[in-house]
Design a protein around this motif. Structure first.
Motif, PDB file in Angstrom:
ATOM      1  N   PRO A 104      27.400 107.119 134.538  1.00 46.24           N
ATOM      2  CA  PRO A 104      26.922 106.980 135.926  1.00 46.24           C
ATOM      3  C   PRO A 104      28.013 106.528 136.886  1.00 46.24           C
ATOM      4  CG  PRO A 104      26.136 105.168 134.561  1.00 46.24           C
ATOM      5  CD  PRO A 104      26.782 106.147 133.635  1.00 46.24           C
ATOM      6  N   ARG A 105      27.997 107.074 138.053  1.00 46.20           N
ATOM      7  CA  ARG A 105      28.987 106.758 139.077  1.00 46.20           C
ATOM      8  C   ARG A 105      28.710 105.383 139.681  1.00 46.20           C
ATOM      9  NH1 ARG A 105      32.355 110.036 142.083  1.00 46.20           N
ATOM     10  NH2 ARG A 105      31.421 111.882 141.113  1.00 46.20           N
ATOM     11  N   LYS A 106      29.768 104.632 139.915  1.00 41.50           N
ATOM     12  CA  LYS A 106      29.628 103.357 140.614  1.00 41.50           C
ATOM     13  C   LYS A 106      29.271 103.612 142.072  1.00 41.50           C
ATOM     14  CE  LYS A 106      32.942 100.755 137.790  1.00 41.50           C
ATOM     15  NZ  LYS A 106      34.190  99.946 137.802  1.00 41.50           N
ATOM     16  N   SER A 107      28.586 102.661 142.679  1.00 42.59           N
ATOM     17  CA  SER A 107      28.134 102.834 144.058  1.00 42.59           C
ATOM     18  C   SER A 107      29.295 102.982 145.042  1.00 42.59           C
ATOM     19  CB  SER A 107      27.253 101.655 144.476  1.00 42.59           C
ATOM     20  OG  SER A 107      27.960 100.433 144.328  1.00 42.59           O
ATOM     21  N   ASP A 108      30.434 102.354 144.723  1.00 43.95           N
ATOM     22  CA  ASP A 108      31.579 102.409 145.627  1.00 43.95           C
ATOM     23  C   ASP A 108      32.635 103.419 145.181  1.00 43.95           C
ATOM     24  OD1 ASP A 108      32.363 101.085 143.349  1.00 43.95           O
ATOM     25  OD2 ASP A 108      33.441  99.480 144.400  1.00 43.95           O
ATOM     26  N   GLU A 109      32.272 104.251 144.207  1.00 44.30           N
ATOM     27  CA  GLU A 109      33.249 105.194 143.648  1.00 44.30           C
ATOM     28  C   GLU A 109      33.276 106.479 144.476  1.00 44.30           C
ATOM     29  OE1 GLU A 109      34.402 106.804 139.197  1.00 44.30           O
ATOM     30  OE2 GLU A 109      32.318 106.467 139.683  1.00 44.30           O
ATOM     31  N   LYS A 110      34.447 106.857 144.953  1.00 45.87           N
ATOM     32  CA  LYS A 110      34.592 108.067 145.752  1.00 45.87           C
ATOM     33  C   LYS A 110      35.118 109.225 144.912  1.00 45.87           C
ATOM     34  CE  LYS A 110      35.408 105.516 150.061  1.00 45.87           C
ATOM     35  NZ  LYS A 110      36.354 105.258 151.168  1.00 45.87           N
ATOM     36  N   ASP A 111      36.217 108.993 144.235  1.00 46.37           N
ATOM     37  CA  ASP A 111      36.817 110.030 143.404  1.00 46.37           C
ATOM     38  C   ASP A 111      36.740 109.612 141.940  1.00 46.37           C
ATOM     39  OD1 ASP A 111      37.657 111.662 145.585  1.00 46.37           O
ATOM     40  OD2 ASP A 111      39.282 110.231 145.946  1.00 46.37           O
ATOM     41  N   ARG A 112      36.286 110.514 141.103  1.00 45.77           N
ATOM     42  CA  ARG A 112      36.136 110.213 139.686  1.00 45.77           C
ATOM     43  C   ARG A 112      37.335 110.725 138.904  1.00 45.77           C
ATOM     44  NH1 ARG A 112      30.907 109.884 136.160  1.00 45.77           N
ATOM     45  NH2 ARG A 112      31.109 107.929 137.261  1.00 45.77           N
ATOM     46  N   ASP A 113      37.784 109.911 137.935  1.00 51.26           N
ATOM     47  CA  ASP A 113      38.831 110.330 137.016  1.00 51.26           C
ATOM     48  C   ASP A 113      38.150 111.011 135.826  1.00 51.26           C
ATOM     49  OD1 ASP A 113      40.904 110.657 135.267  1.00 51.26           O
ATOM     50  OD2 ASP A 113      41.465 108.552 135.142  1.00 51.26           O
ATOM     51  N   TYR A 114      38.333 112.314 135.718  1.00 47.60           N
ATOM     52  CA  TYR A 114      37.668 113.078 134.666  1.00 47.60           C
ATOM     53  C   TYR A 114      38.486 113.169 133.380  1.00 47.60           C
ATOM     54  CZ  TYR A 114      34.291 114.592 138.168  1.00 47.60           C
ATOM     55  OH  TYR A 114      33.301 114.623 139.131  1.00 47.60           O
ATOM     56  N   GLN A 115      39.601 112.454 133.323  1.00 43.93           N
ATOM     57  CA  GLN A 115      40.476 112.576 132.170  1.00 43.93           C
ATOM     58  C   GLN A 115      39.773 112.191 130.866  1.00 43.93           C
ATOM     59  OE1 GLN A 115      43.785 113.774 132.174  1.00 43.93           O
ATOM     60  NE2 GLN A 115      43.325 113.865 129.987  1.00 43.93           N
ATOM     61  N   HIS A 116      38.988 111.106 130.909  1.00 41.47           N
ATOM     62  CA  HIS A 116      38.332 110.652 129.689  1.00 41.47           C
ATOM     63  C   HIS A 116      37.309 111.678 129.193  1.00 41.47           C
ATOM     64  CE1 HIS A 116      40.322 106.890 130.457  1.00 41.47           C
ATOM     65  NE2 HIS A 116      39.723 106.777 131.619  1.00 41.47           N
ATOM     66  N   SER A 117      36.572 112.279 130.109  1.00 43.52           N
ATOM     67  CA  SER A 117      35.620 113.325 129.740  1.00 43.52           C
ATOM     68  C   SER A 117      36.345 114.535 129.161  1.00 43.52           C
ATOM     69  CB  SER A 117      34.795 113.746 130.958  1.00 43.52           C
ATOM     70  OG  SER A 117      34.075 112.660 131.481  1.00 43.52           O
TER      71      SER A 117
END
Length: 383
Positions: A104-117
């Motif tokens: 789940p995305r954090k409320s203050d998260e704008k850009d996600r780092d997809y590297q782990h996925s």
């Protein structure tokens, strides 16, 4: 590097919690000489995910007789095989305790780092067998692996789901019921002969307030904000209850947990991580209801353990919970959870006579050990 005559190489980049629990059980099925175990501490998860493949590549003996590699999804298996091509002829078994594709995305998260996925997708492609702890974990991973690749700008990938799905299976993290009951001083037969049904009477006496336990990590994916809102609503309704807030905390305490500690201090009987398993299980055994508010849960070992020790599980009707909890233990909305808890608080004596009858036999080590022995046992592997 040293040499190894072991047949099984076990790599765990996050050696703690359910990850450590799993290995402590299944490796006891084999003599020490059969396996070589390499681990990293269960801290700094993002660094473990990014760098553990290089660490293990440097630590794995070059002179070895490994036939199988058992590795969890925290390590990029594709990178590891590239760094250590001598392992490519081993049977590679990849285990998913969780997956990052639906984190789940954090409320203050704008850009996600997809590297782990992305690392997890690459690992699944590189593995020979891909094992998930629950059907929900497997389903959510498979349903999202192709959509993840579509996020890559100006790049087109062929669909990969089918390549991974044919290698997949479900094998839960086992519950060690015998040890669980022993640590709280209960006779195993008192829990029930089939080891999996939680019908044990609760630890609280009838004249005490209902005891609620929240055993999650203190992080946003376990939704501490909802936990706070539920407790505050119970307080607004003048409900009589006590609460134990357990689970590991990260570097900073969520504001919602601090608010609970400040405003409901007189109702808190345990606040913070209990490093002693014996003490932790005794708190569970003396509680009435184990409450989950999670947005990210792929098995829920803490809920299972609490249920076996007599807690009534109250969990969201989603994630992995519907796989093993009856409908009466699931809530669809926060208001439903509040209503259930309020009724329990106002009728504590009657509530303690109820039994959730949660059948967890299929998750016990007694039921799963043969499958783990077959999965990790010494067999010739031919590509």
């Amino acid at each position: 590097m040293s040499s190894s005559a072991a047949s099984l190489l076990v790599l765990e980049a996050f050696y703690g919690g359910s990850h450590k629990h799993l290995l402590s059980l299944v490796l006891n099925l084999f003599p020490d000489s059969y396996y070589c175990l390499l681990t990293l501490p269960a801290t700094k998860w993002h660094w473990r995910s990014r760098c553990s493949s290089l660490y293990f590549a440097q630590k794995i003996p070059t002179d070895h007789k490994f036939k199988k590699v058992f590795i969890t999804s925290c390590t990029n298996l594709g990178e590891l095989i590239g760094l250590r091509p001598d392992l490519s002829q081993c049977e590679k078994v990849l285990y998913f305790h969780e997956n990052q594709l639906v984190y789940p995305r954090k409320s203050d998260e704008k850009d996600r780092d997809y590297q782990h996925s992305y690392n997890e997708v690459v690992s699944a492609l590189a593995a020979d067998k891909v094992i998930f702890n629950t059907s929900y974990n497997m389903r959510s991973f498979l349903d999202n692996c192709d959509s993840l690749l579509k996020k890559v700008p100006e790049t087109s990938f062929e669909p990969i789901r089918a390549q991974i799905e044919k290698k997949c299976d479900v094998l839960p993290v086992p519950i060690d019921v015998r040890s669980l009951c022993g640590l709280v001083g209960r006779n195993l037969e008192q829990v029930q002969a089939d080891e999996g049904v939680a019908t044990e009477s609760r630890g609280s006496s009838n004249d005490e307030p209902i005891r609620i336990v929240w055993p999650h990590r203190w992080e946003h994916d376990k939704n501490p904000d909802l936990f706070r809102d539920i407790l505050f609503e119970l307080e607004n309704r003048n409900c009589d209850f006590q609460v134990s807030i357990l689970g590991e905390k990260t570097t900073s305490i969520p504001e919602s947990i601090s608010e609970i500690n400040s405003k409901l201090k007189n109702k808190i009987i345990h606040f913070g991580f209990l490093s002693s398993k014996e003490e932790y299980y005794k708190v569970l055994s003396k509680s009435d209801i184990v409450l989950s508010t999670a947005n990210h849960e792929f098995q829920g070992l803490a809920v299972m353990e609490a249920a076996i020790l007599g807690c009534y599980p109250l969990c969201p009707n989603r994630l992995a919970y519907p796989e093993y909890l009856p409908e009466k233990c699931l809530y669809n909305t926060p208001s439903q959870a509040v209503k259930f808890l309020a009724n329990a608080c106002r009728n504590a004596t009657a509530f303690r006579k109820r039994s959730p009858t949660v059948d967890l036999e299929q998750f016990t080590f007694n039921s799963l050990s043969a499958r783990y022995e077959k999965l990790l046992g010494n067999v010739d592997f031919k590509r």
